[in-house]
Design an enzyme around this catalytic site. Structure first.
Site, PDB file in Angstrom:
ATOM      1  N   ARG A   1       0.864  -1.174   0.000  1.00 14.42           N
ATOM      2  CA  ARG A   1       0.000   0.000   0.000  1.00 14.42           C
ATOM      3  C   ARG A   1       0.905   1.229   0.000  1.00 14.42           C
ATOM      4  NH1 ARG A   1      -1.991  -3.462   4.094  1.00 14.42           N
ATOM      5  NH2 ARG A   1      -4.083  -4.298   3.675  1.00 14.42           N
TER       6      ARG A   1
ATOM      7  N   LYS B   1      -1.738  -2.376   8.088  1.00 14.21           N
ATOM      8  CA  LYS B   1      -2.909  -1.879   8.809  1.00 14.21           C
ATOM      9  C   LYS B   1      -2.994  -2.493  10.198  1.00 14.21           C
ATOM     10  CE  LYS B   1      -6.033  -0.633   5.023  1.00 14.21           C
ATOM     11  NZ  LYS B   1      -7.363  -0.866   4.437  1.00 14.21           N
TER      12      LYS B   1
ATOM     13  N   HIS C   1      -2.387   2.381  -6.079  1.00 16.41           N
ATOM     14  CA  HIS C   1      -3.353   1.296  -5.917  1.00 16.41           C
ATOM     15  C   HIS C   1      -3.445   0.436  -7.183  1.00 16.41           C
ATOM     16  CE1 HIS C   1      -6.490  -0.907  -3.990  1.00 16.41           C
ATOM     17  NE2 HIS C   1      -7.399  -0.582  -4.880  1.00 16.41           N
TER      18      HIS C   1
ATOM     19  N   ARG D   1      -0.516  -1.872  -7.120  1.00 17.02           N
ATOM     20  CA  ARG D   1      -0.775  -2.956  -6.147  1.00 17.02           C
ATOM     21  C   ARG D   1      -1.737  -3.970  -6.761  1.00 17.02           C
ATOM     22  NH1 ARG D   1      -1.267  -4.281  -0.542  1.00 17.02           N
ATOM     23  NH2 ARG D   1      -3.382  -4.740   0.169  1.00 17.02           N
TER      24      ARG D   1
ATOM     25  N   HIS E   1      -3.716  -8.785   3.821  1.00 17.53           N
ATOM     26  CA  HIS E   1      -5.147  -8.815   4.117  1.00 17.53           C
ATOM     27  C   HIS E   1      -5.394  -9.633   5.380  1.00 17.53           C
ATOM     28  CE1 HIS E   1      -6.287  -8.054  -0.372  1.00 17.53           C
ATOM     29  NE2 HIS E   1      -6.002  -6.948   0.266  1.00 17.53           N
TER      30      HIS E   1
ATOM     31  N   TYR F   1     -10.244 -10.763  -6.017  1.00 15.25           N
ATOM     32  CA  TYR F   1      -9.418 -10.893  -7.212  1.00 15.25           C
ATOM     33  C   TYR F   1      -9.850 -12.088  -8.051  1.00 15.25           C
ATOM     34  CZ  TYR F   1      -6.325  -7.287  -5.472  1.00 15.25           C
ATOM     35  OH  TYR F   1      -5.825  -6.087  -5.038  1.00 15.25           O
TER      36      TYR F   1
END
Length: 318
Positions: free
Chosen positions: A160, A184, A252, A255, A278, A287
């Site tokens: 990211r 994150k 993005h 990515r 994730h 995806y």
């Protein structure tokens, strides 16, 4: 440390106290980033103002339903409504766990449907053109070195943009050809990165040695990292030099291109989940949905009986 803010007098004091407690819990239990806290605060305070003078501990489920109906009439997008409902559900669970309410405020509230499409990825040839140019053609040698490192890392690691710009200067010296990344919620992971990315990063660090910055991508002030706005300008110049539409090239998109190209070449979905950072495999599974649609379109366009085949697939579910 919680963000500084000015008290909104339109939000009942009790509601504000609940929101503050909820956000403090998010920091303590999930390591929520400041950006996340600010977004959640904005959503919850908007609802609290709408419900005033009632406190959030006293509002009814029908009040929640009325709020979202009002959002729809106001033209708020389904995506934004879904994001707000996700926030409210977490807040509702918090109030239930804390004994503030005996029921879950958002129970039965249906999330608005929206198309969660991903940006269109660059083709492998387009990425090669972007990386082949490698620099933005700027007279500033440092800016060219920085752009080469950033492009190599974004595409070969799938980071990211927030993760990329917060990389410390010593990250490329990690043993084993792995890049330590803090994602994150403060979650850490190791991501393999290319030798080309390492060499470019070392060249940038050597050039920046006199700055003694703690960041791999330092800004004008060496004690602070490069800003997102500063990076966007560099990426825009790189896209133009490579002959690509700058509107199609973003962190993005790179990515997403990283993930799509890996899957196209047979990568395992679980491995991709780890690489992308994730927390939930369901986030990564989007995806596969995109790939399924692409395969359907390929059959329709290139198979002699493509249109019939596509229609039959949808009807039979085969």
């Amino acid at each position: 440390m919680m963000e500084q803010r000015v008290r909104d007098t339109r939000v009942p004091v009790e509601s504000m106290a609940l929101i503050d407690a909820f956000l403090e819990t998010m920091v303590a239990e999930r390591g929520a980033a400041e950006r996340t806290r600010l977004a959640y605060r904005a959503d919850l305070e908007d609802f609290a103002r709408w419900c005033a003078p009632l406190s959030l501990s006293d509002v009814s489920r029908s009040k929640v339903q009325a709020y979202f109906a009002d959002q729809g009439r106001a033209g708020i997008s389904a995506r934004t409504q879904a994001r707000r409902l996700s926030c409210f559900k977490q807040f509702a669970r918090f109030m239930l766990q804390m004994g503030v309410r005996a029921d879950e405020l958002t129970a039965g509230q249906v999330s608005p449907r929206y198309h969660s499409g991903l940006p269109h990825p660059l083709s492998e040839d387009e990425v090669k053109r972007l990386l082949g140019k490698g620099t933005c053609g700027h007279a500033d040698l440092r800016r060219d070195l920085l752009s080469r490192v950033a492009l190599e890392m974004l595409y070969t690691t799938g980071l990211r943009i927030s993760e990329l710009l917060s990389l410390p200067a010593n990250c490329v010296r990690h043993r084993g050809g792995m890049l330590p990344v803090r994602g994150k919620g403060g979650r850490e992971r190791l991501v393999p990165f290319s030798s080309a990315a390492r060499e470019a990063a070392e060249a940038l660090l050597a050039y920046d040695a006199i700055l003694d910055s703690p960041w791999l991508f330092s800004g004008r002030n060496p004690r602070k990292p490069l800003t997102r706005q500063g990076f966007d300008k560099i990426l825009y110049a790189c896209a133009v030099k490579a002959g690509l539409d700058p509107q199609r090239v973003s962190p993005h998109v790179l990515r997403h291109s990283f993930a799509t190209h890996l899957l196209n070449r047979g990568a395992d979905l679980r491995a991709l989940q780890v690489l992308l950072g994730h927390a939930d495999i369901t986030t990564t599974q989007i995806y596969t949905q995109v790939m399924t649609e692409r395969l359907k379109e390929a059959v329709k366009q290139h198979h002699p009986l493509g249109r019939d085949s596509g229609a039959e697939t949808e009807e039979t579910g085969a």
